[in-house]
Design an enzyme around this catalytic site. Structure first.
Site, PDB file in Angstrom:
ATOM      1  N   VAL A  18      36.908  33.808  48.384  1.00 43.07           N
ATOM      2  CA  VAL A  18      35.304  33.722  48.959  1.00 43.07           C
ATOM      3  C   VAL A  18      34.988  32.427  49.746  1.00 43.07           C
ATOM      4  O   VAL A  18      34.527  32.310  50.667  1.00 43.07           O
ATOM      5  CB  VAL A  18      34.396  34.131  48.042  1.00 43.07           C
ATOM      6  CG1 VAL A  18      32.655  34.254  48.433  1.00 43.07           C
ATOM      7  CG2 VAL A  18      34.689  35.675  47.144  1.00 43.07           C
ATOM      8  N   VAL A 135      27.238  41.511  43.901  1.00 43.75           N
ATOM      9  CA  VAL A 135      27.062  42.907  43.930  1.00 43.75           C
ATOM     10  C   VAL A 135      27.578  43.699  45.177  1.00 43.75           C
ATOM     11  O   VAL A 135      26.948  43.525  46.109  1.00 43.75           O
ATOM     12  CB  VAL A 135      25.774  43.427  43.575  1.00 43.75           C
ATOM     13  CG1 VAL A 135      25.817  45.092  43.131  1.00 43.75           C
ATOM     14  CG2 VAL A 135      25.072  42.654  42.069  1.00 43.75           C
ATOM     15  N   GLY A 137      29.818  42.957  47.020  1.00 46.04           N
ATOM     16  CA  GLY A 137      30.551  42.296  48.100  1.00 46.04           C
ATOM     17  C   GLY A 137      29.704  42.246  49.529  1.00 46.04           C
ATOM     18  O   GLY A 137      28.778  42.066  49.554  1.00 46.04           O
ATOM     19  N   GLU A 193      43.970  41.648  39.576  1.00 45.56           N
ATOM     20  CA  GLU A 193      43.990  40.116  38.786  1.00 45.56           C
ATOM     21  C   GLU A 193      45.331  40.247  38.036  1.00 45.56           C
ATOM     22  O   GLU A 193      45.417  41.299  37.421  1.00 45.56           O
ATOM     23  CB  GLU A 193      42.806  39.951  37.966  1.00 45.56           C
ATOM     24  CG  GLU A 193      41.573  39.546  38.938  1.00 45.56           C
ATOM     25  CD  GLU A 193      41.390  38.444  39.732  1.00 45.56           C
ATOM     26  OE1 GLU A 193      41.925  37.567  39.281  1.00 45.56           O
ATOM     27  OE2 GLU A 193      40.600  38.436  40.777  1.00 45.56           O
ATOM     28  N   LYS A 208      27.705  43.811  37.378  1.00 41.72           N
ATOM     29  CA  LYS A 208      27.124  44.231  38.560  1.00 41.72           C
ATOM     30  C   LYS A 208      25.760  45.226  38.326  1.00 41.72           C
ATOM     31  O   LYS A 208      24.598  45.005  38.997  1.00 41.72           O
ATOM     32  CB  LYS A 208      27.882  44.695  39.591  1.00 41.72           C
ATOM     33  CG  LYS A 208      28.935  43.925  40.109  1.00 41.72           C
ATOM     34  CD  LYS A 208      30.327  44.407  40.642  1.00 41.72           C
ATOM     35  CE  LYS A 208      31.233  43.543  41.163  1.00 41.72           C
ATOM     36  NZ  LYS A 208      32.376  44.387  41.721  1.00 41.72           N
TER      37      LYS A 208
HETATM   38  N1  LIG Z   1      37.174  37.927  45.629  1.00 39.37           N
HETATM   39  C1  LIG Z   1      36.180  39.011  45.971  1.00 39.37           C
HETATM   40  O1  LIG Z   1      36.102  39.700  46.921  1.00 39.37           O
HETATM   41  C2  LIG Z   1      34.702  38.677  45.476  1.00 39.37           C
HETATM   42  C3  LIG Z   1      33.723  39.332  45.865  1.00 39.37           C
HETATM   43  C4  LIG Z   1      32.561  39.492  45.387  1.00 39.37           C
HETATM   44  C5  LIG Z   1      32.250  38.387  44.518  1.00 39.37           C
HETATM   45  N2  LIG Z   1      33.051  37.526  44.001  1.00 39.37           N
HETATM   46  C6  LIG Z   1      33.183  36.425  43.272  1.00 39.37           C
HETATM   47  O2  LIG Z   1      33.280  35.359  44.141  1.00 39.37           O
HETATM   48  C7  LIG Z   1      33.486  34.314  42.909  1.00 39.37           C
HETATM   49  C8  LIG Z   1      34.646  33.526  43.548  1.00 39.37           C
HETATM   50  O3  LIG Z   1      35.709  34.723  43.546  1.00 39.37           O
HETATM   51  P1  LIG Z   1      37.155  34.354  44.256  1.00 39.37           P
HETATM   52  O4  LIG Z   1      37.885  35.615  44.234  1.00 39.37           O
HETATM   53  O5  LIG Z   1      36.924  33.604  45.461  1.00 39.37           O
HETATM   54  O6  LIG Z   1      37.882  33.515  43.419  1.00 39.37           O
HETATM   55  P2  LIG Z   1      39.084  32.497  43.626  1.00 39.37           P
HETATM   56  O7  LIG Z   1      40.089  33.182  44.719  1.00 39.37           O
HETATM   57  O8  LIG Z   1      39.990  32.717  42.063  1.00 39.37           O
HETATM   58  O9  LIG Z   1      38.715  30.871  43.710  1.00 39.37           O
HETATM   59  C9  LIG Z   1      38.337  30.213  42.584  1.00 39.37           C
HETATM   60  C10 LIG Z   1      38.038  28.897  43.176  1.00 39.37           C
HETATM   61  O10 LIG Z   1      37.430  28.048  42.114  1.00 39.37           O
HETATM   62  C11 LIG Z   1      38.282  27.115  42.041  1.00 39.37           C
HETATM   63  N3  LIG Z   1      38.045  26.554  40.750  1.00 39.37           N
HETATM   64  C12 LIG Z   1      38.282  26.848  39.745  1.00 39.37           C
HETATM   65  N4  LIG Z   1      38.086  26.026  38.521  1.00 39.37           N
HETATM   66  C13 LIG Z   1      37.420  25.010  38.918  1.00 39.37           C
HETATM   67  C14 LIG Z   1      36.732  23.811  38.600  1.00 39.37           C
HETATM   68  N5  LIG Z   1      36.825  23.664  37.184  1.00 39.37           N
HETATM   69  N6  LIG Z   1      35.993  23.021  39.530  1.00 39.37           N
HETATM   70  C15 LIG Z   1      35.893  23.325  40.749  1.00 39.37           C
HETATM   71  N7  LIG Z   1      36.800  24.437  41.182  1.00 39.37           N
HETATM   72  C16 LIG Z   1      37.443  25.529  40.526  1.00 39.37           C
HETATM   73  C17 LIG Z   1      39.844  27.345  42.353  1.00 39.37           C
HETATM   74  O11 LIG Z   1      40.227  26.184  42.746  1.00 39.37           O
HETATM   75  P3  LIG Z   1      41.804  26.203  43.427  1.00 39.37           P
HETATM   76  O12 LIG Z   1      41.707  26.671  44.777  1.00 39.37           O
HETATM   77  O13 LIG Z   1      42.137  24.563  43.362  1.00 39.37           O
HETATM   78  O14 LIG Z   1      42.396  26.914  42.338  1.00 39.37           O
HETATM   79  C18 LIG Z   1      39.443  28.261  43.600  1.00 39.37           C
HETATM   80  O15 LIG Z   1      39.252  27.679  44.663  1.00 39.37           O
HETATM   81  C19 LIG Z   1      33.546  34.923  41.571  1.00 39.37           C
HETATM   82  O16 LIG Z   1      32.184  34.536  40.917  1.00 39.37           O
HETATM   83  C20 LIG Z   1      33.881  36.213  41.916  1.00 39.37           C
HETATM   84  O17 LIG Z   1      33.374  37.266  40.894  1.00 39.37           O
HETATM   85  C21 LIG Z   1      34.316  37.441  44.803  1.00 39.37           C
END
Ligand SMILES: NC(=O)c1ccc[n+]([C@@H]2O[C@H](COP(=O)([O-])OP(=O)(O)OC[C@H]3O[C@@H](n4cnc5c(N)ncnc54)[C@H](OP(=O)(O)O)[C@@H]3O)[C@@H](O)[C@H]2O)c1
Length: 431
Positions: A18, A135, A137, A193, A208
Site C-alpha cells: 500500500v 475496509v 480496499g 500471506e 473490517k
Molecule cells: N495489501 C493490501 O492490499 C491492503 C488492503 C487494505 C488494507 N491494507 C492494510 O494496509 C497496511 C499495510 O499493508 P501492506 O500490504 O502494504 O503491508 P506490507 O506490504 O507487508 O508492508 C508493510 C510495510 O511496513 C514496514 N514496516 C514493518 N515494520 C516496521 C517498523 N517497525 N517500522 C517501520 N516500518 C515497518 C515494512 O518495511 P519493509 O518494506 O522494510 O519490510 C513494509 O514497508 C496493513 O494495515 C494492511 O492491513 C492492505
C-alpha cells in the site's frame, strides 16, 4: 495561505504494497485533491532502509523509527501503512495524534481493536483520523456508511470482506481442489500471506465488519465481541453438495441490529447461486447494506491491491486537505458506547447439515425424529449414492431455527450410534 495554495507535507510509514502504491499514486496525480493544494511526501519510514523498492525514495527524509516520523515538525499529515493492531503502528499513530497531526491509515486491526481510544485522542486535538482503505480496499465502504448514509436507520450489513478467502473458495469450486492445495498455491502466487491465519481464520474480515458495525450503529468498535469462525473446516465435498442444493459457500461477515443489541459475526455461509453474494467470485469483495428507508444497497469491487487501496488512502488525504473533520465514530468519543451483545436465541437461521451415516435402515428416521424433538424442521434432504469412509453422506437443510435449538439438535444427532462423524453445520445466509 489558502488551502488551494498550501503544500501538505506527508509522512508515510510503511512502504510495502500500500505504501509503495501511495507513493506511485501521488507521483502520478499531483493535482488529485479537489480542494486544491499539493500533497507532497517528504518523509518515509520502513523496516529496512536498504531494501530494493520499485519507488524512488532517495530524495525523501528517511526515519528508522516511524514514531520519530509521526512526531516530526516537518510533516502535516501522517499516513500509517505498516499494519498490526499494536507495536510500531499504534505507537506512531498515537504520537501523530498527540502532536496534533491528522492521521490516515489502512490498518483495520488497529482501528477495530483500539478505535475508541484513538478517536478520543483525535478529538482532543481536533484532527481527523481516517481509515477508508481499512475496509474493502478500493470500495468506499467506510464513506458510504459513515457519510452517505449518516442519517439512515441502518438494519444490517453483510458481505464478503476477505478477498483471499473468496479466492480460495472460488478456486476450490472451479478446479475441484482441496482447501490445503488451493491455499498453498495462493501463497505461492502471493494472494495469501505466508501466515494465512488472519485471513482464513476470519479475523481480518472480523476487523473490517467490526469497523463498519461501529459506523453503522453509532457505537464503539468492539472486536472482542465479534463471533468468528474461519474457513479451515470447509471441505470440497461441502462446496459440491451445497452446489447440488443450489448454493455457493462464502465467508460472510455480518453486523445486524436486533432488539437494541448488535451482533457482529464472521462465518462460512451458503448463498443462493443466483444471489449477488454468490456471484462475487475470485478476490472480489461485496457488501449489502440494508436500511429502513434506503432498502438495500449493493457494492462490489477490489478489496485489496496496491492501486485500489492507495486510491482510498489518497481520498482520505484529499479530505484532510479539504478541511473535513467529523467525529471518528459518528458521535463525540465520550458518548460512544459498546453495544449490548445478543443472546444466541435471538439468531434465527436456516442451516445446511452434512452427516456421514451407516448404510442401514432407520437412520433417516432417527435423524428426523431427533430434529423434530428439538423443534427443528427439515426443508430439504439429499442423499448421495456414494460410499465414503464406510458410510453414506446425507445432507439436509433446515427451516429458520433459533441457533441454540439447532446446535442442541446437531449435538444429539452427532451422538446417534448410526452417525459416523461429527456433523458439519454451515449456516444459510439470510439474504
Ligand atoms: N495489501 C493490501 O492490499 C491492503 C488492503 C487494505 C488494507 N491494507 C492494510 O494496509 C497496511 C499495510 O499493508 P501492506 O500490504 O502494504 O503491508 P506490507 O506490504 O507487508 O508492508 C508493510 C510495510 O511496513 C514496514 N514496516 C514493518 N515494520 C516496521 C517498523 N517497525 N517500522 C517501520 N516500518 C515497518 C515494512 O518495511 P519493509 O518494506 O522494510 O519490510 C513494509 O514497508 C496493513 O494495515 C494492511 O492491513 C492492505
Amino acid at each position: 495561505m489558502s488551502r488551494a495554495d498550501k503544500t501538505w507535507r506527508i509522512g508515510v510509514a510503511g512502504l510495502g504494497t500500500v505504501g509503495g502504491g501511495l507513493l506511485r499514486f501521488l507521483a502520478d496525480e499531483p493535482a488529485f485533491a479537489p480542494a486544491g493544494g499539493r500533497a507532497e511526501v517528504v518523509g518515509v519510514s520502513a523496516k529496512s532502509r536498504s531494501r530494493k523498492r520499485d519507488v524512488d525514495i532517495s530524495q525523501l527524509a528517511w526515519f528508522d523509527d516511524p514514531v520519530a516520523l509521526a512526531a516530526s515538525a516537518e510533516i502535516d499529515i501522517f499516513v500509517e501503512l505498516i499494519g498490526g493492531s499494536d507495536g510500531p503502528a499504534k505507537a506512531a499513530v498515537e504520537t501523530a495524534l498527540k502532536h496534533g497531526k491528522p492521521v490516515v491509515t489502512a490498518n483495520k486491526a488497529l482501528i477495530a481493536e483500539h478505535g475508541r481510544e484513538l478517536a478520543a485522542l483525535a478529538e482532543v486535538q481536533g484532527v481527523p483520523l481516517l481509515f477508508e482503505a481499512a475496509v474493502m480496499g478500493g470500495v468506499p465502504a467506510v464513506k458510504i456508511v459513515r457519510e452517505a448514509l449518516v442519517g439512515e436507520d441502518l438494519i444490517s450489513i453483510a458481505g464478503i470482506l476477505n478477498g483471499t478467502c473468496n479466492y480460495i473458495l472460488t478456486e476450490m469450486e472451479r478446479a475441484g481442489r482441496d482447501f490445503a492445495d488451493v491455499l498453498a498455491e495462493a501463497q505461492r502466487l502471493g494472494y495469501a500471506e505466508a501466515d494465512p491465519t488472519m485471513d482464513i481464520g476470519g479475523f481480518d474480515a472480523a476487523h473490517k465488519i467490526t469497523i463498519l458495525a461501529a459506523l453503522a450503529f453509532g457505537g464503539a468498535p468492539d472486536y472482542a465481541a465479534a463471533e468468528i469462525e474461519g474457513l479451515d473446516q470447509i471441505e470440497l465435498q461441502d462446496i459440491r453438495l451445497a452446489h447440488d442444493l443450489g448454493y455457493r459457500i462464502k465467508l460472510v461477515a455480518s453486523a445486524e441490529r436486533i432488539d437494541g443489541g448488535v451482533s457482529v459475526r464472521v462465518h462460512p455461509a451458503l448463498a443462493p447461486l443466483d444471489h449477488p453474494l454468490a456471484q462475487a467470485n475470485g478476490a472480489l469483495n461485496a457488501l449489502f447494506i440494508e436500511g429502513r428507508r434506503i432498502g438495500r444497497i449493493f457494492v462490489q469491487g477490489p478489496g485489496a491491491g496496491a492501486g485500489p487501496t492507495a486510491a482510498a488512502v489518497a481520498a482520505d488525504i484529499a479530505d484532510v486537505m479539504a478541511g473535513a473533520v467529523r467525529p471518528v465514530f459518528q458521535k463525540p468519543a465520550a458518548d460512544i458506547q459498546l453495544a449490548p451483545g445478543l443472546a444466541g436465541s435471538q439468531h434465527l437461521r436456516r442451516a445446511y447439515v452434512r452427516l456421514l451415516v451407516r448404510d442401514e435402515p432407520g437412520v433417516i428416521a432417527a435423524v428426523s425424529e431427533t430434529l423434530a424433538e428439538e423443534n427443528v424442521s427439515i426443508d430439504s434432504f439429499l442423499q448421495k449414492p456414494v460410499h465414503d469412509a464406510g458410510g453414506v453422506p446425507i445432507v439436509l437443510t433446515t427451516h429458520a431455527t433459533p441457533e441454540p435449538l439447532l446446535q442442541r439438535a446437531i449435538d444429539r444427532i452427532g451422538a446417534l450410534p448410526q452417525v459416523l462423524q461429527p456433523p458439519r453445520m454451515i449456516r444459510i445466509a439470510r439474504v
